[in-house]
Enzyme design. Structure first.
Site, PDB file in Angstrom:
ATOM      1  N   LYS A  28      10.210  49.412  43.912  1.00  0.00           N
ATOM      2  CA  LYS A  28      10.349  50.850  43.617  1.00  0.00           C
ATOM      3  C   LYS A  28      10.594  51.615  44.913  1.00  0.00           C
ATOM      4  CE  LYS A  28       5.313  51.299  43.804  1.00  0.00           C
ATOM      5  NZ  LYS A  28       4.087  51.176  42.993  1.00  0.00           N
ATOM      6  N   TYR A  50       9.576  73.809  69.003  1.00  0.00           N
ATOM      7  CA  TYR A  50       9.118  74.975  68.245  1.00  0.00           C
ATOM      8  C   TYR A  50       7.661  75.298  68.563  1.00  0.00           C
ATOM      9  CZ  TYR A  50      13.280  74.943  65.279  1.00  0.00           C
ATOM     10  OH  TYR A  50      14.551  75.021  64.807  1.00  0.00           O
TER      11      TYR A  50
HETATM   12  C1  LIG Z   1       3.286  50.002  43.269  1.00  0.00           C
HETATM   13  C2  LIG Z   1       2.683  49.176  42.216  1.00  0.00           C
HETATM   14  C3  LIG Z   1       2.337  47.840  42.461  1.00  0.00           C
HETATM   15  C4  LIG Z   1       2.455  47.191  43.823  1.00  0.00           C
HETATM   16  O1  LIG Z   1       1.379  47.553  44.657  1.00  0.00           O
HETATM   17  P1  LIG Z   1       1.274  46.936  46.150  1.00  0.00           P
HETATM   18  O2  LIG Z   1      -0.037  47.408  46.626  1.00  0.00           O
HETATM   19  O3  LIG Z   1       2.425  47.504  46.925  1.00  0.00           O
HETATM   20  O4  LIG Z   1       1.369  45.461  46.024  1.00  0.00           O
HETATM   21  C5  LIG Z   1       1.876  47.094  41.393  1.00  0.00           C
HETATM   22  N1  LIG Z   1       1.746  47.630  40.161  1.00  0.00           N
HETATM   23  C6  LIG Z   1       2.040  48.915  39.896  1.00  0.00           C
HETATM   24  C7  LIG Z   1       1.853  49.442  38.530  1.00  0.00           C
HETATM   25  C8  LIG Z   1       2.497  49.733  40.920  1.00  0.00           C
HETATM   26  O5  LIG Z   1       2.791  51.009  40.662  1.00  0.00           O
END
Ligand SMILES: *Cc1c(COP(=O)(O)O)cnc(C)c1O
Length: 351
Positions: free
Chosen positions: A8, A243
């Site tokens: 993702k 800034y």
């Molecule tokens: C992001 C996510 C994972 C992976 O988690 P990690 O800690 O990066 O391994 C697994 N399951 C779901 C539902 C997630 O949203």
């Protein structure tokens, strides 16, 4: 055990196309993305992989789920209704559309709560085109035994109820990088065996070379983030930089200009705090990070020249800056440091 590779958010900021293609070539068969939109993008890269869209679906997305052969995570009657309607319209046969049913065991984010499970299952008739391929849940504190055990008890109860209604999920999906690295939650595997199912683990961060708990030996970060010096100037003692003039030179100071800023994902909270690597030395950020530019103090690195490589994340001549280092300075977690690297930063695959 089935491994689902979580890609993702553009593969945690690493670039979806190259990461997914690499993982698929290594034999990964399951990918997890957040949205249907991300799933459609991934389908173009991995024509044969299984793709789990992990955050449900919204009106108008069910056709894309079917046309792109995505597997949706569901927990709500609205999800089932949208999918059933679209599946029937596409002439899907009974059980032709696999879904992963999420149980809320304590995260209170997604998933059906235990109390709502009977009604949800009742709305799934035997002749439905939908089939519960997996039952899943997500642990909120995977590094802590007691809360995870409590979530496991809820999960086991849900799986019992699902089995009691005659459903036979092939997969029980629970656990993330922490479980993968620590071989934790064997309880999930045992539960799967008891129900004639296989265990699925959904790992993200570990695939990119980090331990969510901070210290897995042997893990190698996949990503390095580099830029180069595009300007150099000397300022007098008392002169300020950036800034709001938050940096004031206490000595004759040489500043290098870097073409990277918070719009690239170099967090503004790193202003006057982070260091970058130049010729193997640490150069501190001088003043506020701008949207597109950052100054660093290179007074102690006299060989600094225009075009020299600067490492924001990664290694240089044995020195190293990691995502957890930047996360600690910015008050966040390595996940956010990585996935904040903006789309406009070019990703290049190197061996
Ligand atoms: C992001 C996510 C994972 C992976 O988690 P990690 O800690 O990066 O391994 C697994 N399951 C779901 C539902 C997630 O949203």
């Amino acid at each position: 055990m089935e491994l689902l590779a979580v890609v993702k958010a553009d593969a945690y900021g690493h670039g979806l196309a190259s990461c997914a293609a690499t993982l698929a070539a290594e034999g990964v068969q399951w990918f997890g993305v957040t949205s249907v939109e991300e799933g459609v993008a991934l389908r173009a890269i991995c024509p044969d992989s299984r793709i789990l869209a992990m955050s449900g679906l919204w009106r108008g997305e069910a056709d894309a789920v079917i046309e792109h052969r995505l597997t949706p995570v569901v927990w709500d009657q609205r999800h089932l209704a949208l999918l059933e309607e679209a599946a029937r319209r596409h002439g899907a046969r009974r059980g032709a559309l696999p879904v992963h049913l999420e149980i809320d065991t304590g995260m209170s984010r997604q998933g059906v709560q235990l109390g709502g499970l009977p009604a949800l299952l009742a709305s799934l008739p035997a002749e439905s085109p939908l089939r519960i391929e997996a039952v899943m849940t997500h642990f909120h504190s995977p590094d802590q035994a007691e809360p995870t055990a409590a979530q496991m008890r809820e999960f086991a109860a849900a799986v019992e109820r699902i089995a009691a209604r005659g459903f036979r999920p092939e997969l029980l999906s629970a656990g993330s990088s922490t479980d993968l690295l620590n071989q934790g939650t064997v309880a999930v595997t045992e539960l799967a065996v008891r129900h004639g199912a296989r265990r699925m683990i959904r790992a993200g961060l570990a695939l990119y070379g980090y331990d969510p708990c901070g210290e897995a030996p042997g893990l190698q970060p996949v990503l390095a983030w580099k830029t180069r010096i595009i300007g150099l100037r000397e300022i007098e003692p008392g002169a300020t930089a950036g800034y709001s003039a938050t940096f004031r030179a206490g000595r004759p100071t040489r500043l290098a200009l870097l073409p990277v800023g918070y719009a690239d994902g170099f967090n503004r909270l790193l202003s006057n705090r982070a260091r970058v690597l130049l010729h193997g030395h640490a150069a501190p950020v001088a003043g506020r990070i701008s949207m597109d530019q950052t100054m660093v103090d290179v007074t102690e690195i006299p060989q600094a020249g225009i075009g020299d490589e600067v490492v924001l994340l990664g290694e240089q001549q044995g020195a190293r800056i990691t995502a957890p280092d930047l996360a600690a300075l910015a008050g966040t977690i390595p996940y956010e440091v990585l996935c904040a690297i903006a789309a406009r930063v070019p990703r290049t695959m190197v061996e």
